[in-house]
Design an enzyme around this catalytic site. Sequence first.
Site, PDB file in Angstrom:
ATOM      1  N   THR A 155       1.085  -1.052   0.120  1.00 61.44           N
ATOM      2  CA  THR A 155       0.153   0.049   0.047  1.00 61.44           C
ATOM      3  C   THR A 155       1.098   1.285   0.008  1.00 61.44           C
ATOM      4  O   THR A 155       2.117   1.246   0.378  1.00 61.44           O
ATOM      5  CB  THR A 155      -0.856   0.092   1.223  1.00 61.44           C
ATOM      6  OG1 THR A 155      -1.618  -1.042   1.199  1.00 61.44           O
ATOM      7  CG2 THR A 155      -1.868   1.273   1.481  1.00 61.44           C
TER       8      THR A 155
ATOM      9  N   ASP B 270      -7.866  -1.918   5.270  1.00 59.25           N
ATOM     10  CA  ASP B 270      -8.140  -1.094   6.282  1.00 59.25           C
ATOM     11  C   ASP B 270      -7.660   0.246   5.528  1.00 59.25           C
ATOM     12  O   ASP B 270      -8.234   1.191   6.117  1.00 59.25           O
ATOM     13  CB  ASP B 270      -7.006  -1.339   7.117  1.00 59.25           C
ATOM     14  CG  ASP B 270      -5.426  -1.341   6.375  1.00 59.25           C
ATOM     15  OD1 ASP B 270      -5.376  -2.030   5.488  1.00 59.25           O
ATOM     16  OD2 ASP B 270      -4.566  -0.686   7.218  1.00 59.25           O
TER      17      ASP B 270
ATOM     18  N   GLY C 161       0.227  -3.460   5.531  1.00 60.54           N
ATOM     19  CA  GLY C 161      -0.012  -4.499   6.118  1.00 60.54           C
ATOM     20  C   GLY C 161      -1.179  -5.266   5.710  1.00 60.54           C
ATOM     21  O   GLY C 161      -2.041  -4.873   5.204  1.00 60.54           O
TER      22      GLY C 161
ATOM     23  N   GLY D 152      -4.445  -5.834   6.423  1.00 63.06           N
ATOM     24  CA  GLY D 152      -5.473  -4.884   6.519  1.00 63.06           C
ATOM     25  C   GLY D 152      -6.402  -5.150   7.621  1.00 63.06           C
ATOM     26  O   GLY D 152      -6.848  -4.614   8.511  1.00 63.06           O
TER      27      GLY D 152
END
Length: 324
Positions: free
Chosen positions: A185, A216, A236, A238
């Site tokens: 991300t 997330d 990472g 989520g």
Amino acid sequence: MTLDYAICGTRNANVGLPTGSKILSEGGSALDAVEESIKLIENNPYDITVGFNGFPNLQGIVELDASIMDGKTRQAGSIAAVRNFRHPISIARKVMELSPHVMLVGEGAEKFARALGFVEEEIIDELGMRNYYKVMEGKSLEMPQEAQTLVRELFMKFDDHLKDVMEKYSVREWYRKLSFDKHGTTNVIALDREGNLAVGVSTSGLAMKFPGRVGDSPIFGAGIYCSEVAGAACTGTGELAIRLSTARLVVDRYERNLSLEESTKMGISDLKKINEKGVLHILSMDNRGFCRAFTNKDGIFHFYANSHMKNPEKRQSNFVDLTK
Ligand code: ASP
């Protein structure tokens, strides 16, 4: 030392931060610096975790999540599971600035984007599809034979026999492994000369995710949060940041007078509260322009620049050993 402006971003943000830094140096807003930096990261065809050539879902379709939040007003906008648009961060900003809502998903978000003049396009090329097939064929992960069979079965039987596949294999175990190896991300946090903070996040999410899965990144409080005193964002697995409300807790602890260092580190230590494997990296910045980064995986780095620096600097994120 007083800083006039500052910007930080995850390991893949180096293609965007010089532009963001320039915008800030010329008196531009934190929101503009965040959006323009992330657009460049979304454009990078070699980054298989964000925007163009982001890693496809299980059925070979790229679905993107993105969000942006303004610290001073706490205005926020996000989109999730959006297909065929190159700059989800810009759509998220329009959700924040023009729509009566905070979050739009799937078809609705795509309609909104079209109505505002965003152009649909193919957002994966041959290189991106090759990466996908490599994972499908079990070639780019150190996976046991069973996992390779599972991924093929998931692909073939998802529409009609998903329940059978989930009963037969440990699907969660396999996704835990994926979340160590194939995901990413971008987070960018900026502080402008006016003292305003903004945070932006953009991602294609977890590789081989179920269609419609939302991580997330577009969820305020989980993968992103920004107040007038601090901003935080995650990368990472989520699902972990959602269950722990990670980004909001980092900001909240800072607002309650813990240091930025402690607040960010505690976001990682919170993982001990749930018995789940996965990786989590947190990036934070306060309204003095100081940045912190903590992770439960060794070897993670981020980039940082401020008004005293010529170029963004690569910095090691702090590893938190959760076994201690
Ligand atoms: N946090 C992202 C998600 O779960 C993926 C990642 O950062 O690796 O969608």
